[in-house]
Write an enzyme that holds these catalytic residues in place. Structure first.
Site, PDB file in Angstrom:
ATOM      1  N   CYS A  39       0.822  -0.930   0.292  1.00 45.61           N
ATOM      2  CA  CYS A  39      -0.115   0.026   0.022  1.00 45.61           C
ATOM      3  C   CYS A  39       0.864   1.260   0.062  1.00 45.61           C
ATOM      4  CB  CYS A  39      -0.872  -0.013   1.059  1.00 45.61           C
ATOM      5  SG  CYS A  39       0.076  -0.252   2.813  1.00 45.61           S
ATOM      6  N   CYS A  68       3.146   1.825   2.956  1.00 43.95           N
ATOM      7  CA  CYS A  68       4.412   0.763   3.044  1.00 43.95           C
ATOM      8  C   CYS A  68       5.503   1.438   2.283  1.00 43.95           C
ATOM      9  CB  CYS A  68       4.011  -0.488   2.529  1.00 43.95           C
ATOM     10  SG  CYS A  68       2.532  -1.336   3.052  1.00 43.95           S
TER      11      CYS A  68
END
Lengths: 325, 78
Positions: free
Chosen positions: B12, B15
């Site tokens: 995502c 991250c």
């Protein structure tokens, strides 16, 4: 409380830009300025407050609590309530699901958490207070919590463990209530503050463009659509309105937080509130990207049952709201 | 000694930001470290984290579920 915002908006539109009161453009602009400032302030306050709560109740603590305590049927409600204070990121839903399963928490309780967490989140609450007021927000939050609780209980009754993917079944077989050693961070508030602050700014940065665009569209509609425009198409007696609104909403991504200001204008122009709330629950609570992620831990059938039960509960609460409100 | 840094995340946006912060800190301070991004959910779960992204330094989970500042990462690495 927000009089000063209204006054500043009036001053800017009527005095600085010298537009006439009653003109479509002036009214739309005034509405846009007032709503943007008010909503951004509320979002900031709610996200900040939730950040503080979450800093003291991180997800590991929640899991340990649910795993350790015998709650005699109240575990669904507790899981649902924890879902409210935990910020939801769809990319965390899979690790979270596995963590719960590994901790021996029943599947239905895990679902209760997974349903409420995105449905009643800090961004939705901030927007709701700004757009619909405290009373409607309270109704939304309470019904969101109940919806998670009841859906979780139904899903538990359906005995869905066999529809988990094989590697999750392995984890389930080895599940234990033993506590992970959880080192409690005894950080003073002042040390937590910068971390909370960074998170608040990050969330705000992510949603501001959507919210502003949403308010702008809402502002235009507010100025140009006549009052009561939708009443003839979507009144409370139209039985299909709620299911159609919900089913349209489910595939939309929760980042469509920008859609809430538009819905508020639709309500002010005659769409029944229950129908609108069902639509918004569908937008915020369920999304296709989340379903795609869950494929790693659930079979398609289980995802289907999960979404089906929640959708059904949303539709029922939509009807209930239309009757009560 | 070479440090092993792992960033756990299913890919995502959060991250990605954590990976960038860590990589910048490593580069700017000439830290001898291997930065690896772990995206496989089964491998992520071996570390028993429930919120991503998570930062793992020499097999110890140090940060979970948020994006750290550069200073924080530097303190953890030194």
């Amino acid at each position: 409380m927000f009089d000063w915002v209204q006054n500043s908006a009036d001053w800017f539109v009527y005095d600085v830009l010298n537009l006439d009161k009653g003109q479509h453009l002036a009214e739309a602009l005034n509405f846009f300025i007032y709503d943007s400032i008010k909503i951004l302030i509320l979002l900031f306050v709610v996200i900040f407050f939730m950040g503080i709560v979450n800093s003291y109740f991180p997800i590991d603590k929640v899991k340990n609590y649910l795993s350790r305590n015998k709650l005699y049927g109240f575990e669904y409600l507790m899981a649902s309530l924890f879902g409210v204070v935990t910020p939801f990121c769809s990319c965390s839903s899979v690790p979270l699901f596995i963590g719960f399963v590994r901790g021996g928490i029943p599947l239905g309780v895990t679902f209760a958490f997974l349903i409420t967490s995105p449905l009643v989140n800090e961004v939705a609450i901030g927007l709701f207070i700004g757009l619909f007021g405290v009373k409607i927000t309270a109704i939304y939050v309470i019904s969101g919590v109940l919806l998670g609780t009841i859906s979780g209980m139904i899903l538990q009754k359906l005995k869905l463990e066999k529809h988990l993917t094989p590697w999750v079944k392995d984890i389930l077989a080895k599940a234990q209530k033993e506590q992970d050693v959880f080192k409690t961070e005894k950080q003073p508030f002042l040390k937590r503050l910068p971390i909370i602050w960074d998170e608040v700014l990050r969330i705000l940065k992510g949603i501001i463009p959507y919210v502003i665009v949403g308010i702008a569209i809402g502002g235009l509609m507010h100025g140009y659509i006549p009052e009561g425009f939708f009443e003839k198409y979507m009144d409370k007696d139209n039985l299909f309105a709620v299911p159609i609104a919900t089913i349209l909403a489910v595939p939309m991504y929760s980042n469509a937080s920008g859609i809430l200001p538009v819905v508020q204008v639709l309500v002010s122009k005659g769409i029944p509130l229950g129908t609108a709330i069902a639509f918004m629950m569908g937008v915020v609570g369920l999304s296709l990207p989340e379903a795609m992620l869950l494929k790693k831990v659930m079979t398609l059938k289980l995802i289907g049952v999960f979404f089906g039960v929640v959708t059904l509960c949303i539709i029922i609460s939509g009807y209930l709201f239309n009757i009560i409100l | 000694m070479i440090k092993t840094i792992k960033i756990l995340g299913t890919g995502c946006a959060k991250c990605q930001s954590m990976t960038n912060v860590v990589k910048e800190v490593v580069l700017e301070n000439n830290i001898n470290a291997n930065v690896e991004k772990v995206e496989d959910i089964m491998k992520i779960m071996e570390f028993n984290v429930m919120s991503t992204p998570a930062l793992v330094i020499d097999n110890v989970v140090t940060i979970k579920g948020r994006i750290p500042s550069k200073e924080e990462v530097l303190t953890l690495l030194s």
